[in-house]
Motif scaffolding. Sequence first.
Motif, PDB file in Angstrom:
ATOM      1  N   ALA A  95       0.836  -1.206   0.000  1.00 60.22           N
ATOM      2  CA  ALA A  95       0.000   0.000   0.000  1.00 60.22           C
ATOM      3  C   ALA A  95       0.870   1.255   0.000  1.00 60.22           C
ATOM      4  O   ALA A  95       0.589   2.214  -0.729  1.00 60.22           O
ATOM      5  N   ASN A  96       1.915   1.255   0.801  1.00 57.79           N
ATOM      6  CA  ASN A  96       2.809   2.406   0.840  1.00 57.79           C
ATOM      7  C   ASN A  96       3.558   2.584  -0.477  1.00 57.79           C
ATOM      8  O   ASN A  96       3.792   3.713  -0.916  1.00 57.79           O
ATOM      9  N   ALA A  97       3.937   1.481  -1.115  1.00 57.18           N
ATOM     10  CA  ALA A  97       4.630   1.562  -2.403  1.00 57.18           C
ATOM     11  C   ALA A  97       3.707   2.161  -3.461  1.00 57.18           C
ATOM     12  O   ALA A  97       4.130   3.009  -4.261  1.00 57.18           O
ATOM     13  N   ALA A  98       2.448   1.739  -3.481  1.00 61.11           N
ATOM     14  CA  ALA A  98       1.488   2.286  -4.437  1.00 61.11           C
ATOM     15  C   ALA A  98       1.258   3.772  -4.159  1.00 61.11           C
ATOM     16  O   ALA A  98       1.202   4.590  -5.088  1.00 61.11           O
ATOM     17  N   TRP A  99       1.121   4.140  -2.890  1.00 64.47           N
ATOM     18  CA  TRP A  99       0.902   5.537  -2.521  1.00 64.47           C
ATOM     19  C   TRP A  99       2.103   6.394  -2.913  1.00 64.47           C
ATOM     20  O   TRP A  99       1.946   7.517  -3.416  1.00 64.47           O
ATOM     21  N   LEU A 100       3.302   5.886  -2.715  1.00 66.06           N
ATOM     22  CA  LEU A 100       4.510   6.620  -3.075  1.00 66.06           C
ATOM     23  C   LEU A 100       4.587   6.835  -4.586  1.00 66.06           C
ATOM     24  O   LEU A 100       4.960   7.907  -5.059  1.00 66.06           O
ATOM     25  N   THR A 101       4.201   5.836  -5.358  1.00 64.03           N
ATOM     26  CA  THR A 101       4.180   5.972  -6.814  1.00 64.03           C
ATOM     27  C   THR A 101       3.181   7.044  -7.232  1.00 64.03           C
ATOM     28  O   THR A 101       3.493   7.910  -8.067  1.00 64.03           O
ATOM     29  N   CYS A 102       1.992   7.008  -6.662  1.00 60.73           N
ATOM     30  CA  CYS A 102       0.973   8.025  -6.976  1.00 60.73           C
ATOM     31  C   CYS A 102       1.436   9.416  -6.551  1.00 60.73           C
ATOM     32  O   CYS A 102       1.188  10.401  -7.253  1.00 60.73           O
ATOM     33  N   ALA A 103       2.119   9.514  -5.421  1.00 63.90           N
ATOM     34  CA  ALA A 103       2.625  10.800  -4.947  1.00 63.90           C
ATOM     35  C   ALA A 103       3.663  11.357  -5.916  1.00 63.90           C
ATOM     36  O   ALA A 103       3.667  12.566  -6.200  1.00 63.90           O
ATOM     37  N   GLY A 104       4.540  10.514  -6.426  1.00 67.52           N
ATOM     38  CA  GLY A 104       5.540  10.963  -7.394  1.00 67.52           C
ATOM     39  C   GLY A 104       4.914  11.450  -8.685  1.00 67.52           C
ATOM     40  O   GLY A 104       5.303  12.487  -9.236  1.00 67.52           O
ATOM     41  N   ILE A 105       3.924  10.722  -9.175  1.00 72.99           N
ATOM     42  CA  ILE A 105       3.221  11.133 -10.394  1.00 72.99           C
ATOM     43  C   ILE A 105       2.503  12.460 -10.174  1.00 72.99           C
ATOM     44  O   ILE A 105       2.575  13.377 -11.001  1.00 72.99           O
ATOM     45  N   ALA A 106       1.795  12.587  -9.046  1.00 78.99           N
ATOM     46  CA  ALA A 106       1.074  13.826  -8.747  1.00 78.99           C
ATOM     47  C   ALA A 106       2.038  15.009  -8.620  1.00 78.99           C
ATOM     48  O   ALA A 106       1.751  16.110  -9.102  1.00 78.99           O
ATOM     49  N   HIS A 107       3.185  14.787  -7.991  1.00 77.87           N
ATOM     50  CA  HIS A 107       4.179  15.850  -7.843  1.00 77.87           C
ATOM     51  C   HIS A 107       4.685  16.308  -9.210  1.00 77.87           C
ATOM     52  O   HIS A 107       4.785  17.518  -9.471  1.00 77.87           O
ATOM     53  N   ASN A 108       4.986  15.363 -10.092  1.00 81.63           N
ATOM     54  CA  ASN A 108       5.477  15.724 -11.423  1.00 81.63           C
ATOM     55  C   ASN A 108       4.414  16.461 -12.235  1.00 81.63           C
ATOM     56  O   ASN A 108       4.726  17.423 -12.944  1.00 81.63           O
ATOM     57  N   LEU A 109       3.158  16.033 -12.146  1.00 85.45           N
ATOM     58  CA  LEU A 109       2.081  16.727 -12.855  1.00 85.45           C
ATOM     59  C   LEU A 109       1.869  18.136 -12.308  1.00 85.45           C
ATOM     60  O   LEU A 109       1.614  19.077 -13.065  1.00 85.45           O
ATOM     61  N   LEU A 110       1.955  18.282 -10.988  1.00 82.77           N
ATOM     62  CA  LEU A 110       1.801  19.603 -10.375  1.00 82.77           C
ATOM     63  C   LEU A 110       2.915  20.536 -10.826  1.00 82.77           C
ATOM     64  O   LEU A 110       2.675  21.703 -11.141  1.00 82.77           O
ATOM     65  N   ARG A 111       4.135  20.029 -10.885  1.00 86.59           N
ATOM     66  CA  ARG A 111       5.268  20.836 -11.334  1.00 86.59           C
ATOM     67  C   ARG A 111       5.128  21.221 -12.805  1.00 86.59           C
ATOM     68  O   ARG A 111       5.459  22.338 -13.205  1.00 86.59           O
ATOM     69  N   ALA A 112       4.634  20.304 -13.633  1.00 88.98           N
ATOM     70  CA  ALA A 112       4.423  20.613 -15.051  1.00 88.98           C
ATOM     71  C   ALA A 112       3.354  21.691 -15.202  1.00 88.98           C
ATOM     72  O   ALA A 112       3.509  22.631 -16.000  1.00 88.98           O
ATOM     73  N   ALA A 113       2.265  21.588 -14.443  1.00 86.10           N
ATOM     74  CA  ALA A 113       1.202  22.600 -14.487  1.00 86.10           C
ATOM     75  C   ALA A 113       1.733  23.950 -14.021  1.00 86.10           C
ATOM     76  O   ALA A 113       1.391  24.993 -14.595  1.00 86.10           O
ATOM     77  N   ALA A 114       2.570  23.959 -13.005  1.00 86.45           N
ATOM     78  CA  ALA A 114       3.131  25.207 -12.498  1.00 86.45           C
ATOM     79  C   ALA A 114       4.003  25.880 -13.545  1.00 86.45           C
ATOM     80  O   ALA A 114       3.969  27.104 -13.710  1.00 86.45           O
ATOM     81  N   THR A 115       4.755  25.092 -14.287  1.00 82.06           N
ATOM     82  CA  THR A 115       5.599  25.645 -15.342  1.00 82.06           C
ATOM     83  C   THR A 115       4.756  26.263 -16.451  1.00 82.06           C
ATOM     84  O   THR A 115       5.102  27.295 -17.008  1.00 82.06           O
ATOM     85  N   LEU A 116       3.625  25.630 -16.768  1.00 84.19           N
ATOM     86  CA  LEU A 116       2.729  26.182 -17.786  1.00 84.19           C
ATOM     87  C   LEU A 116       2.002  27.432 -17.300  1.00 84.19           C
ATOM     88  O   LEU A 116       1.628  28.290 -18.097  1.00 84.19           O
ATOM     89  N   ALA A 117       1.780  27.532 -16.003  1.00 83.04           N
ATOM     90  CA  ALA A 117       0.996  28.648 -15.453  1.00 83.04           C
ATOM     91  C   ALA A 117       1.747  29.970 -15.550  1.00 83.04           C
ATOM     92  O   ALA A 117       1.244  30.928 -16.134  1.00 83.04           O
ATOM     93  N   SER A 118       2.925  30.029 -14.963  1.00 82.51           N
ATOM     94  CA  SER A 118       3.696  31.280 -14.983  1.00 82.51           C
ATOM     95  C   SER A 118       5.087  31.020 -14.425  1.00 82.51           C
ATOM     96  O   SER A 118       5.353  29.983 -13.815  1.00 82.51           O
ATOM     97  N   ARG A 119       5.953  31.987 -14.611  1.00 83.54           N
ATOM     98  CA  ARG A 119       7.323  31.870 -14.081  1.00 83.54           C
ATOM     99  C   ARG A 119       7.296  31.840 -12.545  1.00 83.54           C
ATOM    100  O   ARG A 119       8.027  31.100 -11.919  1.00 83.54           O
ATOM    101  N   ARG A 120       6.423  32.654 -11.948  1.00 80.26           N
ATOM    102  CA  ARG A 120       6.317  32.683 -10.484  1.00 80.26           C
ATOM    103  C   ARG A 120       5.832  31.341  -9.951  1.00 80.26           C
ATOM    104  O   ARG A 120       6.351  30.836  -8.966  1.00 80.26           O
ATOM    105  N   HIS A 121       4.839  30.738 -10.604  1.00 82.89           N
ATOM    106  CA  HIS A 121       4.342  29.448 -10.160  1.00 82.89           C
ATOM    107  C   HIS A 121       5.379  28.348 -10.375  1.00 82.89           C
ATOM    108  O   HIS A 121       5.412  27.375  -9.635  1.00 82.89           O
ATOM    109  N   GLY A 122       6.222  28.490 -11.388  1.00 80.34           N
ATOM    110  CA  GLY A 122       7.254  27.498 -11.649  1.00 80.34           C
ATOM    111  C   GLY A 122       8.241  27.358 -10.513  1.00 80.34           C
ATOM    112  O   GLY A 122       8.882  26.309 -10.360  1.00 80.34           O
ATOM    113  N   LYS A 123       8.384  28.398  -9.702  1.00 78.40           N
ATOM    114  CA  LYS A 123       9.328  28.371  -8.577  1.00 78.40           C
ATOM    115  C   LYS A 123       8.637  28.256  -7.219  1.00 78.40           C
ATOM    116  O   LYS A 123       9.288  28.276  -6.188  1.00 78.40           O
ATOM    117  N   ALA A 124       7.320  28.137  -7.210  1.00 76.76           N
ATOM    118  CA  ALA A 124       6.554  28.156  -5.961  1.00 76.76           C
ATOM    119  C   ALA A 124       6.573  26.793  -5.263  1.00 76.76           C
ATOM    120  O   ALA A 124       6.841  25.762  -5.874  1.00 76.76           O
TER     121      ALA A 124
END
Length: 120
Positions: free
Chosen positions: A37-66
């Motif tokens: 369960a923890n391994a699955a949660w960690l995988t989902c957390a990594g995917i969510a983190h990468n998607l959030l970072r990609a969205a931040a980069t698309l949003a603005s320069r300020r969000h890219g560093k937030a």
Amino acid sequence: MPTNCGSPDRDHAIIEQVIADLVDGPLAHLPSGDFAANAAWLTCAGIAHNLLRAAATLASRRHGKARGSTLRRELINIPARLAHRGRDQLVLHLPRDWPWRDGFEGVFDATHRAPPARAA
């Protein structure tokens, strides 16, 4: 270690920031003592983190560093209403004076572009 970021100290600081964002967000809720369960949660957390970072980069320069908490507050938890206009057209109604409207619309426009026209 990554060599495109600069000094080893800077690389270490970036890694610590990523870990802090994960611990502050999805890793704060690891489900149990069950390894699978923890391994699955960690995988989902990594995917969510990468998607959030990609969205931040698309949003603005300020969000890219937030920080992750700022991104969740300004880009994910939005006060919007989703409506249908026609058969396949979705419309997102954002508040008129919402301070992060431009950043969110940058992400929305970049991810919802019209498909290219087909060749005849």
